[in-house]
Write an enzyme that holds these catalytic residues in place. Structure first.
Site, PDB file in Angstrom:
ATOM      1  CB  CYS A   2      24.954  63.744 -18.354  1.00  0.00           C
ATOM      2  SG  CYS A   2      26.682  63.331 -18.254  1.00  0.00           S
ATOM      3  NE  ARG A  28      19.809  63.158 -22.121  1.00  0.00           N
ATOM      4  CZ  ARG A  28      19.538  64.383 -22.555  1.00  0.00           C
ATOM      5  NH1 ARG A  28      18.370  64.646 -23.067  1.00  0.00           N
ATOM      6  NH2 ARG A  28      20.426  65.342 -22.461  1.00  0.00           N
ATOM      7  CD1 TRP A  74      27.068  58.467 -23.040  1.00  0.00           C
ATOM      8  CD2 TRP A  74      28.578  60.060 -23.479  1.00  0.00           C
ATOM      9  NE1 TRP A  74      27.583  58.236 -24.291  1.00  0.00           N
ATOM     10  CE2 TRP A  74      28.510  59.185 -24.586  1.00  0.00           C
ATOM     11  CE3 TRP A  74      29.468  61.133 -23.540  1.00  0.00           C
ATOM     12  CZ2 TRP A  74      29.286  59.355 -25.732  1.00  0.00           C
ATOM     13  CZ3 TRP A  74      30.240  61.294 -24.682  1.00  0.00           C
ATOM     14  CH2 TRP A  74      30.152  60.413 -25.761  1.00  0.00           C
ATOM     15  CG  ASN A 100      23.818  67.236 -19.551  1.00  0.00           C
ATOM     16  OD1 ASN A 100      24.912  66.980 -20.045  1.00  0.00           O
ATOM     17  ND2 ASN A 100      22.715  67.351 -20.274  1.00  0.00           N
ATOM     18  N   GLY A 101      26.856  68.644 -18.661  1.00  0.00           N
ATOM     19  CA  GLY A 101      27.602  69.724 -19.308  1.00  0.00           C
ATOM     20  C   GLY A 101      29.070  69.609 -18.955  1.00  0.00           C
ATOM     21  CD  GLU A 473      20.934  58.730 -42.364  1.00  0.00           C
ATOM     22  OE1 GLU A 473      21.913  59.455 -42.179  1.00  0.00           O
ATOM     23  OE2 GLU A 473      20.242  58.290 -41.428  1.00  0.00           O
ATOM     24  CE  LYS A 477      21.134  55.894 -38.984  1.00  0.00           C
ATOM     25  NZ  LYS A 477      20.761  57.265 -39.174  1.00  0.00           N
ATOM     26  CD  GLU A 480      23.964  55.810 -36.011  1.00  0.00           C
ATOM     27  OE1 GLU A 480      24.303  56.508 -35.054  1.00  0.00           O
ATOM     28  OE2 GLU A 480      23.062  56.155 -36.800  1.00  0.00           O
ATOM     29  CG  HIS A 496      37.765  60.869 -59.187  1.00  0.00           C
ATOM     30  ND1 HIS A 496      38.523  61.210 -60.290  1.00  0.00           N
ATOM     31  CD2 HIS A 496      36.474  61.070 -59.556  1.00  0.00           C
ATOM     32  CE1 HIS A 496      37.731  61.622 -61.265  1.00  0.00           C
ATOM     33  NE2 HIS A 496      36.473  61.536 -60.839  1.00  0.00           N
ATOM     34  CE  LYS A 593      17.386  60.061 -31.116  1.00  0.00           C
ATOM     35  NZ  LYS A 593      17.589  59.568 -32.498  1.00  0.00           N
TER      36      LYS A 593
HETATM   37  O1  M6R Z   1      19.650  65.819 -32.805  1.00  0.00           O
HETATM   38  P1  M6R Z   1      20.438  66.074 -34.037  1.00  0.00           P
HETATM   39  O2  M6R Z   1      19.662  65.845 -35.292  1.00  0.00           O
HETATM   40  O3  M6R Z   1      21.090  67.424 -34.045  1.00  0.00           O
HETATM   41  O4  M6R Z   1      21.595  65.004 -33.998  1.00  0.00           O
HETATM   42  C1  M6R Z   1      22.642  65.026 -34.913  1.00  0.00           C
HETATM   43  C2  M6R Z   1      23.430  63.746 -34.875  1.00  0.00           C
HETATM   44  O5  M6R Z   1      24.024  63.574 -33.614  1.00  0.00           O
HETATM   45  C3  M6R Z   1      22.551  62.525 -35.174  1.00  0.00           C
HETATM   46  O6  M6R Z   1      21.874  62.667 -36.376  1.00  0.00           O
HETATM   47  C4  M6R Z   1      23.407  61.252 -35.221  1.00  0.00           C
HETATM   48  O7  M6R Z   1      24.279  61.306 -36.311  1.00  0.00           O
HETATM   49  C5  M6R Z   1      22.512  60.019 -35.289  1.00  0.00           C
HETATM   50  N1  M6R Z   1      22.839  59.110 -34.231  1.00  0.00           N
HETATM   51  C6  M6R Z   1      22.641  59.255 -36.548  1.00  0.00           C
HETATM   52  O8  M6R Z   1      21.813  58.142 -36.570  1.00  0.00           O
END
Ligand code: M6R
Length: 598
Positions: A2, A28, A74, A100-101, A473, A477, A480, A496, A593
């Protein structure tokens, strides 16, 4: 998650400005939006499901005014519906609230209010705040006191902005959710993050947990709420040097692409600011002498943390552990006052990371952090922060901030190891040069690789040593933003279990080490999967020629800096796959985000 904005102006109308600020928070992630405006002493609300353009921009059915609040939602409590969208208003329509929260035990307050005759029109926790303020106003009369009394009854996490009929100001409260105040000339603002307001001001006040504030067009007053009494707090204005242009896509189709292309410039910048990290490195070294180092992070930052552990061990001979932030409460019983938390977070607002830090602090542990966003909550909770200087990252998928986190961890580990500034700088400049000169080529080849992946169900990413986290990573990517199932594995662990999934045509992307000893082992792993029919794609040093079905050779000068090179094709493969499949890489489904709930 949010997003909140609020604007108090002397004369002009606010709707246009509220929309502009809300749009800066779109990154966000949100499912519904709304605004509430005070005009001629009355509160007018527009809200609904969908984009800001759809809900607000196209509807000019309300009167404009000079004080207003806005929200992107959100969903957490209650489904995605117009009723659940913010702002929420009280029964008599005299109080509007955005939040927000998540509130704990809000049902208890709700039931109490229902018994007093309040009628609720949503399933949200937020709506109780509006009714509670209305109730307190009826009892107390004074709006600031009524607001603070209502806030005192809330438990949980909240960033709240509220307007009250007849009063030309915005009231704010914060506990465990981000909220900043922007200071302007003849107008003042509030928002969930600085990105929403950079086009208006670079002067900010970062509210702390337990504080409430009042903003008028000409004044900002802040109090700390303690035992239901308010103690005045001094306004500390900080200047943030992020340029508003960084929030613009320029000629790029998506922010993610722009941010990938910014990476060589960020590396050059970091290469020229090695001295800035000396104090932090000294502190980490000193702290490590009294106890253990626990690296704590989530998602992409967790992957950077794994690389950090590798670098601290290999370069500085320093022992550390890496704990996924959301698991910290269960896995950290050994952490005590002699230990140090090294928290890594782009946003500095990830709830899991903040909770881990709070737990560690409550046991007396020291907290160092590596963060990107100035003024973020993590930086407030830390004894010292090393900023990664990557500028605002808008794409939900972390790209440039991963590379910057790895670069900073490389600098810190190298400084602790006693490496000279010149050698550290050379290492980073070499990577920046390789990326600068090969970016277009990497993008072309990555696009070709993406055409081989887009109709696959599963893709595997394999690495060894320092590039095992890079493989994780790459998989994160791809999954997601393209929604293709992807797994990252240490290449040696593959046999394994996951090898059972290899059949004809299953793509495996292998990161080939430049280091000879590890390379020999991965060649064997590649043979194992090829002999079972896997379609292998290798990203490998130019100096070698490992057989595979498709390969991308890159100039890798050192194994220790190779993650900063290898991650770039992985980012571009994910990007091109998502775009070819018609998916918006900047706003993947279900993701936000900044993940501000646990
Ligand atoms: O802001 P942060 O680095 O703490 O965020 C952590 C994760 O939410 C963030 O890296 C998330 O995995 C990304 N969307 C990955 O691309």
């Amino acid at each position: 998650m949010c997003g909140i904005v609020g604007i108090a102006k002397r004369r002009d109308h606010v709707i246009k400005d509220l929309i502009a600020a809300l749009k800066k928070l779109e990154y966000r992630g949100y499912d519904s939006a709304g605004i509430a405006v005070l005009s001629n002493g009355t509160i007018h609300v527009i809200k609904g499901v969908g984009t800001i353009d759809k809900v607000i921009n196209s509807t000019r059915s309300i009167k404009d005014g000079n004080v207003g609040i806005g929200h992107t939602r959100w969903a957490t409590h209650g489904g995605v519906s117009k009723e659940n969208a913010h702002p929420h208003i009280s029964c008599n329509g005299e109080v509007a609230v955005v939040h927000n929260g998540t509130l704990d035990d809000f049902n208890i307050i709700r039931d109490k209010l229902i018994r007093k005759g309040h009628k609720f029109s949503s399933e949200t926790d937020t709506e109780v705040i509006a009714h509670l303020i209305e109730e307190k106003l009826a009892e107390i009369g004074d709006p600031v006191k009524a607001f603070s009394q209502a806030i005192y009854e809330l438990k949980g996490s909240y960033a709240i902005a509220s307007i009250i009929k007849g009063y030309n100001f915005i009231l704010l409260a914060r506990n465990k959710s981000p909220l900043v105040i922007g200071v302007g000339n003849g107008e003042n603002y509030c928002a969930s993050d600085v990105a929403a307001l950079l086009h208006k001001t670079n002067r900010f006040i970062f509210l702390k947990d337990g504080e409430i504030a009042l903003i008028t067009p000409d004044r900002v007053d802040i109090w700390y709420l303690s035992e239901s009494t308010m103690k005045k707090v001094e306004n500390k204005i900080e200047v943030i040097d992020w340029s508003p242009q960084l929030l613009d896509k320029g000629n790029y189709e998506y922010f993610m692409l722009k941010e990938i292309y910014e990476q060589p410039y960020i590396l050059n910048k970091l290469a020229n600011s090695i001295d800035y990290y000396k104090k932090f490195s000294d502190q980490l070294l000193r702290y490590s002498e009294s106890g253990g180092i626990s690296i704590v992070a989530a998602g992409t930052s967790y992957h950077a943390g794994l690389i950090g552990k590798f670098l601290l061990s290999k370069l500085a001979g320093m022992r550390s552990e890496v704990i996924i932030a959301s698991e910290f409460p269960e896995w950290s019983h050994h952490v005590n006052k002699s230990d140090t938390i090294l928290a890594i977070s782009q946003s500095g607002e990830t709830a899991d990371v903040l909770e881990a830090v709070r737990i560690a602090k409550s046991r007396g542990a020291k907290v160092l952090s590596i963060a990107n966003v100035p003024g973020s909550t993590l930086t407030r909770l830390s004894d010292e922060t090393a900023f990664i200087q990557a500028g605002p990252e808008i794409g939900v998928a972390a790209t440039k901030t991963f590379l910057a986190q790895v670069a900073v961890l490389y600098i810190i580990s190298s400084l602790i190891s006693g490496k000279s500034t010149v050698r550290i700088k050379d290492g980073l400049i070499n990577v920046a040069k390789e990326l600068e000169s090969s970016m277009e080529h990497i993008s072309t080849i990555s696009r070709r690789i993406s055409s081989l992946l887009m109709d696959r169900e599963h893709v595997f990413f394999l690495g060894r040593g320092i590039n095992y986290p890079t493989a994780l990573e790459g998989a994160l990517k791809l999954k997601e933003i393209s929604y293709i199932h992807a797994e990252g594995y240490p290449a040696g662990e593959y046999k394994h279990g996951p090898l059972a999934l290899i059949e004809k045509g299953v793509p495996s992307i292998v990161l080939v080490p430049s280091d000879e000893r590890t390379r020999e082992k991965i060649i064997y792993n590649i043979m194992e999967i090829r002999s079972r029919g896997a379609f292998t794609i290798t990203i490998q040093p130019k100096s070698v020629n490992i057989p595979s079905d498709f390969s991308l050779p890159l100039d890798v000068k050192s194994e220790l800096t190779s993650p900063m090179i290898y991650v770039v094709p992985l980012q571009l493969i994910a990007y091109h796959t998502a775009v070819s499949l018609g998916r918006n890489p900047d706003k993947p489904r279900n993701l936000a985000k900044s993940v501000t709930v646990e």
